[in-house]
Design a protein around this motif. Structure first.
Motif, short mmCIF file in Angstrom:
data_model
loop_
_atom_site.label_atom_id
_atom_site.label_comp_id
_atom_site.label_asym_id
_atom_site.label_seq_id
_atom_site.Cartn_x
_atom_site.Cartn_y
_atom_site.Cartn_z
N ASP A 299 -13.43 7.22 -18.18
CA ASP A 299 -12.32 6.32 -18.47
C ASP A 299 -11.54 6.77 -19.69
OD1 ASP A 299 -12.96 4.80 -16.29
OD2 ASP A 299 -13.98 3.21 -17.42
N GLY A 366 -7.85 0.39 -19.62
CA GLY A 366 -7.48 -0.56 -18.57
C GLY A 366 -6.14 -0.22 -17.94
N LEU A 369 -6.39 2.84 -15.66
CA LEU A 369 -6.98 2.52 -14.36
C LEU A 369 -5.97 1.79 -13.47
CD1 LEU A 369 -10.52 1.38 -15.56
CD2 LEU A 369 -10.01 3.43 -14.21
N ASP A 370 -5.17 0.90 -14.08
CA ASP A 370 -4.11 0.21 -13.31
C ASP A 370 -3.14 1.23 -12.73
OD1 ASP A 370 -5.20 -2.24 -14.01
OD2 ASP A 370 -3.84 -2.55 -15.70
N TYR A 373 -4.74 3.20 -9.82
CA TYR A 373 -4.86 2.37 -8.62
C TYR A 373 -3.51 2.27 -7.90
CZ TYR A 373 -5.97 -1.63 -5.64
OH TYR A 373 -6.18 -2.45 -4.55
N GLU A 415 -7.99 -8.15 -10.29
CA GLU A 415 -7.72 -7.13 -11.30
C GLU A 415 -8.98 -6.34 -11.63
OE1 GLU A 415 -5.47 -7.22 -15.47
OE2 GLU A 415 -7.54 -7.93 -15.62
N GLU A 418 -9.79 -4.03 -8.72
CA GLU A 418 -8.87 -2.89 -8.66
C GLU A 418 -9.26 -1.82 -9.67
OE1 GLU A 418 -5.02 -4.54 -9.28
OE2 GLU A 418 -4.86 -5.40 -7.26
N ARG A 419 -9.58 -2.25 -10.88
CA ARG A 419 -9.97 -1.28 -11.91
C ARG A 419 -11.30 -0.62 -11.56
NH1 ARG A 419 -8.09 -4.08 -17.70
NH2 ARG A 419 -5.85 -3.73 -17.36
N HIS A 423 -11.80 3.33 -11.01
CA HIS A 423 -12.84 4.04 -11.75
C HIS A 423 -13.75 4.82 -10.81
CE1 HIS A 423 -16.12 4.82 -14.58
NE2 HIS A 423 -16.93 4.35 -13.66
#
Length: 434
Positions: A299, A366, A369-370, A373, A415, A418-419, A423
């Motif tokens: 990450d 975060g 990752l958004d 996605y 949310e 999705e993350r 990941h």
């Protein structure tokens, strides 16, 4: 819930949205009753034990504080429906300026100006596979010896040794009289009193004054003690005075590692077998730690691809959330932030820097990752939602699912799911280098 959005307004370059929302009298009254029950529960007041729960709570809080608490509760409970209707993605807890709201206890509907922080969108400078360097998992002989030393410390015994001088770690039987600012302290006063001279069990100053004394000696001295509450604003509380006459001494003996001890204490064959057992356990524990660290490193690597600057507003709000969560966790352990900083050896500046770095790292990861996605066009399945629900509330999935059904806040779980899915994709497309 009967909610009417009267007006919406964007502030701070679109990062903040204020939605003027009207609640019907029926929904408002239902939320007021819910809020009163929750506040009463937090105050330790049961509806079954008082004739009027609202009056009992009001007596403890006062009208203005209760009005603010109930208004904030109503706004937060109404927020998921507003978010769903507006179709926006938000971050952090919704807020309401209670000073601008009519008294929620008045008759009729109420208008709540609910403030939301809008989640920003970012891009990555690359969406290709990642490379992450992982440290080697190695347990050296020196590390094993250190661990064994700590294990032997835990099985140390005490033997009576009246001939020698006291040392830190010993235990004593003594006659003791202790006062604080002239007042007698019964807990540390009496004859044949048993005291451990281990660091942490007694104040360091107390132990240091007794080190070197022998059975029959009397030592009288002043000392200070750590403040267990942190209320004094300092690390130590002065004003203690004591007189200690040593009657018996019990020396702490750390056993030598032998085949006999291994067989008796640790159920092993011999010293070599025990060292191998300890090394294997350490290697397994270290491997588990690096499994978790591997997730974090992926990450972090992804977050370094984030394009654009995150506005300070988001750092500040995330920092405030971290502080609130940390304060709640510490309170459950009987500690406060001041004590935590003292324990970690941090001043306010160092603590603030630590929080800002943590806020920065979590936000960047975060948002990265958004972005991943969205770019990949991934879609959630029921299995993804179940996986996120289990991660969010292991063992309490049904309860949380029912809460989401009640308040409509499924977007919180989506949310997270999705993350997690982004990941997992990143993990599957990462080359790990040693």
């Amino acid at each position: 819930m009967n909610i009417e959005i009267l007006k919406k307004q964007e502030l701070d370059d679109g990062h903040i949205m204020v939605a003027r929302t009207r609640l019907s009298e029926e929904d408002k009254n239902a939320l007021v009753n819910e809020a009163i029950e929750e506040i009463g529960h937090n105050l330790g007041i049961s509806a079954d034990e008082v004739p009027d729960l609202r009056e009992a709570v009001l007596e403890r809080t006062g009208h203005e504080q209760l009005r603010q608490l109930v208004t904030t509760y109503a706004a937060q409970m109404a927020a998921p429906s507003v978010i769903n209707e507006l179709g926006v993605k938000t971050m952090f807890a919704p807020e309401v300026d209670t000073s601008s709201v009519d008294d929620i206890f008045d008759k009729g509907p109420i208008v709540l100006p609910i403030q939301f922080t809008i989640k920003p969108s970012f891009e990555l400078d690359s969406y290709g596979p990642l490379e992450v360097t992982m440290p080697a998992v190695e347990v050296t002989d020196d590390m094993v010896s250190t661990q064994i030393g700590q294990i032997l410390e835990q099985v140390a015994s005490y033997e009576r040794a009246d001939e020698g001088a006291l040392a830190a770690g010993d235990r004593i039987v003594c006659d003791i009289v202790t006062t604080q600012d002239g007042a007698m302290l019964d807990a540390v006063t009496g004859e044949n009193h048993h005291i451990s001279l281990e660091r942490g069990a007694m104040p360091d100053e107390f132990i240091d004054q007794l080190v070197g004394a022998k059975v029959g000696d009397t030592r009288e001295f002043d000392f200070s003690a750590p403040d267990p509450t942190g209320a004094s604003g300092t690390q130590k509380v002065p004003g203690f005075h004591t007189s200690v006459t040593v009657r018996e001494r019990y020396a702490r003996r750390v056993p030598e590692l032998t085949d006999e001890l291994v067989q008796k204490q640790f159920k092993g064959k011999d010293v070599a077998d025990f060292r191998a057992m300890v090394k294997k356990t350490m290697e397994d524990d270290l491997a588990k730690q690096w499994d978790k660290e591997r997730d974090n490193l992926v990450d972090q690597a992804l977050s370094r691809r984030l394009v654009g600057k995150i506005p300070d507003l988001y750092y500040e709000k995330n920092r405030d959330d971290i502080i609130a969560n940390m304060s709640a966790q510490l309170a459950s352990q009987g500690m406060n932030l001041q004590q935590y900083m003292q324990q970690q050896g941090l001043d306010e500046r160092g603590f603030g820097m630590q929080l800002m770095m943590q806020a920065m790292s979590s936000l960047r990861q975060g948002f990265a990752l958004d972005a991943l996605y969205a770019h990949l066009g991934l879609e959630l399945t029921d299995e993804d939602l179940d996986k996120a629900l289990k991660a969010m509330a292991p063992g309490h999935e049904d309860e949380v699912r029912a809460n989401f059904d009640h308040n409509g806040a499924w977007f919180v779980l989506r949310e997270m799911a999705e993350r997690m899915k982004a990941h997992d994709w990143a993990m599957a497309h990462t080359t790990f280098l040693s």
